[in-house]
Design an enzyme around this catalytic site. Sequence first.
Site, PDB file in Angstrom:
ATOM      1  N   ASN A 206       0.861  -1.187   0.000  1.00  0.00           N
ATOM      2  CA  ASN A 206       0.000   0.000   0.000  1.00  0.00           C
ATOM      3  C   ASN A 206       0.898   1.238   0.000  1.00  0.00           C
ATOM      4  O   ASN A 206       1.431   1.623   1.035  1.00  0.00           O
ATOM      5  CB  ASN A 206      -0.898  -0.031   1.251  1.00  0.00           C
ATOM      6  CG  ASN A 206      -1.748   1.222   1.386  1.00  0.00           C
ATOM      7  OD1 ASN A 206      -1.847   2.020   0.452  1.00  0.00           O
ATOM      8  ND2 ASN A 206      -2.357   1.396   2.546  1.00  0.00           N
ATOM      9  N   TRP A 207       1.031   1.813  -1.187  1.00  0.00           N
ATOM     10  CA  TRP A 207       1.933   2.977  -1.314  1.00  0.00           C
ATOM     11  C   TRP A 207       1.346   4.251  -0.702  1.00  0.00           C
ATOM     12  O   TRP A 207       2.030   5.253  -0.595  1.00  0.00           O
ATOM     13  CB  TRP A 207       2.268   3.212  -2.785  1.00  0.00           C
ATOM     14  CG  TRP A 207       3.423   2.395  -3.283  1.00  0.00           C
ATOM     15  CD1 TRP A 207       4.065   1.385  -2.614  1.00  0.00           C
ATOM     16  CD2 TRP A 207       4.085   2.516  -4.554  1.00  0.00           C
ATOM     17  NE1 TRP A 207       5.073   0.874  -3.393  1.00  0.00           N
ATOM     18  CE2 TRP A 207       5.113   1.554  -4.589  1.00  0.00           C
ATOM     19  CE3 TRP A 207       3.898   3.340  -5.664  1.00  0.00           C
ATOM     20  CZ2 TRP A 207       5.959   1.400  -5.689  1.00  0.00           C
ATOM     21  CZ3 TRP A 207       4.727   3.192  -6.755  1.00  0.00           C
ATOM     22  CH2 TRP A 207       5.756   2.227  -6.767  1.00  0.00           C
ATOM     23  N   LYS A 208       0.043   4.232  -0.401  1.00  0.00           N
ATOM     24  CA  LYS A 208      -0.634   5.442   0.106  1.00  0.00           C
ATOM     25  C   LYS A 208      -0.349   6.618  -0.837  1.00  0.00           C
ATOM     26  O   LYS A 208      -0.271   6.412  -2.049  1.00  0.00           O
ATOM     27  CB  LYS A 208      -0.191   5.724   1.549  1.00  0.00           C
ATOM     28  CG  LYS A 208      -0.371   4.503   2.453  1.00  0.00           C
ATOM     29  CD  LYS A 208      -0.235   4.802   3.917  1.00  0.00           C
ATOM     30  CE  LYS A 208      -0.436   3.511   4.713  1.00  0.00           C
ATOM     31  NZ  LYS A 208      -0.435   3.714   6.138  1.00  0.00           N
TER      32      LYS A 208
ATOM     33  N   HIS B 117      -9.801   1.561   4.456  1.00  0.00           N
ATOM     34  CA  HIS B 117      -8.577   1.720   5.257  1.00  0.00           C
ATOM     35  C   HIS B 117      -8.866   2.711   6.385  1.00  0.00           C
ATOM     36  O   HIS B 117      -9.650   3.647   6.199  1.00  0.00           O
ATOM     37  CB  HIS B 117      -7.446   2.237   4.357  1.00  0.00           C
ATOM     38  CG  HIS B 117      -6.111   2.216   5.027  1.00  0.00           C
ATOM     39  ND1 HIS B 117      -5.740   3.161   5.952  1.00  0.00           N
ATOM     40  CD2 HIS B 117      -5.080   1.355   4.941  1.00  0.00           C
ATOM     41  CE1 HIS B 117      -4.525   2.874   6.391  1.00  0.00           C
ATOM     42  NE2 HIS B 117      -4.103   1.782   5.795  1.00  0.00           N
TER      43      HIS B 117
ATOM     44  N   GLU C  47      -7.309   5.126   7.429  1.00  0.00           N
ATOM     45  CA  GLU C  47      -7.050   6.524   7.056  1.00  0.00           C
ATOM     46  C   GLU C  47      -8.233   7.103   6.277  1.00  0.00           C
ATOM     47  O   GLU C  47      -8.524   8.297   6.376  1.00  0.00           O
ATOM     48  CB  GLU C  47      -5.736   6.615   6.257  1.00  0.00           C
ATOM     49  CG  GLU C  47      -4.535   6.439   7.193  1.00  0.00           C
ATOM     50  CD  GLU C  47      -3.290   5.856   6.550  1.00  0.00           C
ATOM     51  OE1 GLU C  47      -3.206   5.805   5.314  1.00  0.00           O
ATOM     52  OE2 GLU C  47      -2.395   5.426   7.313  1.00  0.00           O
TER      53      GLU C  47
ATOM     54  N   GLU D  49      -6.038  -4.374  10.727  1.00  0.00           N
ATOM     55  CA  GLU D  49      -5.015  -3.353  10.934  1.00  0.00           C
ATOM     56  C   GLU D  49      -5.351  -2.530  12.177  1.00  0.00           C
ATOM     57  O   GLU D  49      -6.131  -1.567  12.086  1.00  0.00           O
ATOM     58  CB  GLU D  49      -4.954  -2.414   9.717  1.00  0.00           C
ATOM     59  CG  GLU D  49      -4.573  -3.081   8.434  1.00  0.00           C
ATOM     60  CD  GLU D  49      -3.933  -2.078   7.471  1.00  0.00           C
ATOM     61  OE1 GLU D  49      -2.771  -2.277   7.112  1.00  0.00           O
ATOM     62  OE2 GLU D  49      -4.590  -1.092   7.121  1.00  0.00           O
TER      63      GLU D  49
ATOM     64  N   GLY E 278       1.838   2.831  10.788  1.00  0.00           N
ATOM     65  CA  GLY E 278       2.756   3.944  10.614  1.00  0.00           C
ATOM     66  C   GLY E 278       3.413   4.416  11.896  1.00  0.00           C
ATOM     67  O   GLY E 278       3.995   5.497  11.947  1.00  0.00           O
TER      68      GLY E 278
ATOM     69  N   SER F 227       2.853  -1.632  10.686  1.00  0.00           N
ATOM     70  CA  SER F 227       4.291  -1.672  10.994  1.00  0.00           C
ATOM     71  C   SER F 227       4.942  -3.018  10.663  1.00  0.00           C
ATOM     72  O   SER F 227       5.829  -3.464  11.390  1.00  0.00           O
ATOM     73  CB  SER F 227       4.542  -1.281  12.455  1.00  0.00           C
ATOM     74  OG  SER F 227       4.131   0.066  12.674  1.00  0.00           O
TER      75      SER F 227
HETATM   76  P1  PGA Z   1       2.438   0.747   7.802  1.00  0.00           P
HETATM   77  O1  PGA Z   1       0.986   0.911   7.124  1.00  0.00           O
HETATM   78  O2  PGA Z   1       3.003  -0.562   7.273  1.00  0.00           O
HETATM   79  O3  PGA Z   1       3.207   1.926   7.358  1.00  0.00           O
HETATM   80  O4  PGA Z   1       2.221   0.678   9.274  1.00  0.00           O
HETATM   81  C1  PGA Z   1       0.150  -0.197   6.940  1.00  0.00           C
HETATM   82  C2  PGA Z   1      -1.135   0.241   6.290  1.00  0.00           C
HETATM   83  O5  PGA Z   1      -1.646   1.309   6.622  1.00  0.00           O
HETATM   84  O6  PGA Z   1      -1.673  -0.476   5.429  1.00  0.00           O
END
Ligand code: PGA
Length: 233
Positions: free
Chosen positions: A7-9, A90, A92, A157, A163, A195
């Site tokens: 997931n590059w976001k 997600h 976010e 998650e 993050g 993470s």
């Molecule tokens: P992260 O993000 O690996 O940077 O913790 C995971 C995600 O949000 O899918």
Amino acid sequence: MKYVVANWKMHAPALGEWVKTLTAQPIDDAVELVLCPPFTTLGAAQVMLASTAIGLGAQDCHAQLSGAHTGDISAEMLKKAGCHYVIIGHSERREQHGETNAQVRAKAQAAQAQGLIPIICVGESLEEREMNAQEEIVSRQLTESLPVTGDMIVAYEPVWAIGTGRCASHEEIAAMHRFIKKKLDDSHPVLYGGSVKAGNAADILALEGVDGVLVGSASLNADELTQIVRAAH
Ligand code: PGA
């Protein structure tokens, strides 16, 4: 089969270099590596991944097929752009865009209607974990945001692990995966995200009930992601 979903976001590392590094060694049939870049990279990724074993996914889609929705992308458009997967709900998106369980379900259904496999994210906040309410929260998210039928992947998650560099413990991951699998009658793959790094991926992937990992920041670094893919073999 183990999934490794990158997931590059809202990041755009050099795609050509990334693909070159990830394809330098053959990817085992038992591993499904999926790249979910930002929308603007999908076109180039479709071309570059065509001759590789790497699958393509997006990070969101709209619940409607088309219409007056400035800035949004439909599942049909993603399908035409070569996607097989789309991350939905997600944390976010849930937090920053106020997406509700009902909206997540509608998006996931729209994705399924186009033959895409939704990767539906669930997970509790730190506050909810501290109140020991994680099972109640995740249970409600599963009940309210998953389509009733069809192919889908669930990603657990915990929000506090995303993050932050603070990965959930093996016990926490295993317990929640057991809980989710039981609730879904073991009918869908369940991934862990939060993470995941080269250093902890092998142990997480070896846990019972973990069918793969959803990787954010570590997926931007092709060498590190290569190690995670190797750990999934
Ligand atoms: P992260 O993000 O690996 O940077 O913790 C995971 C995600 O949000 O899918």
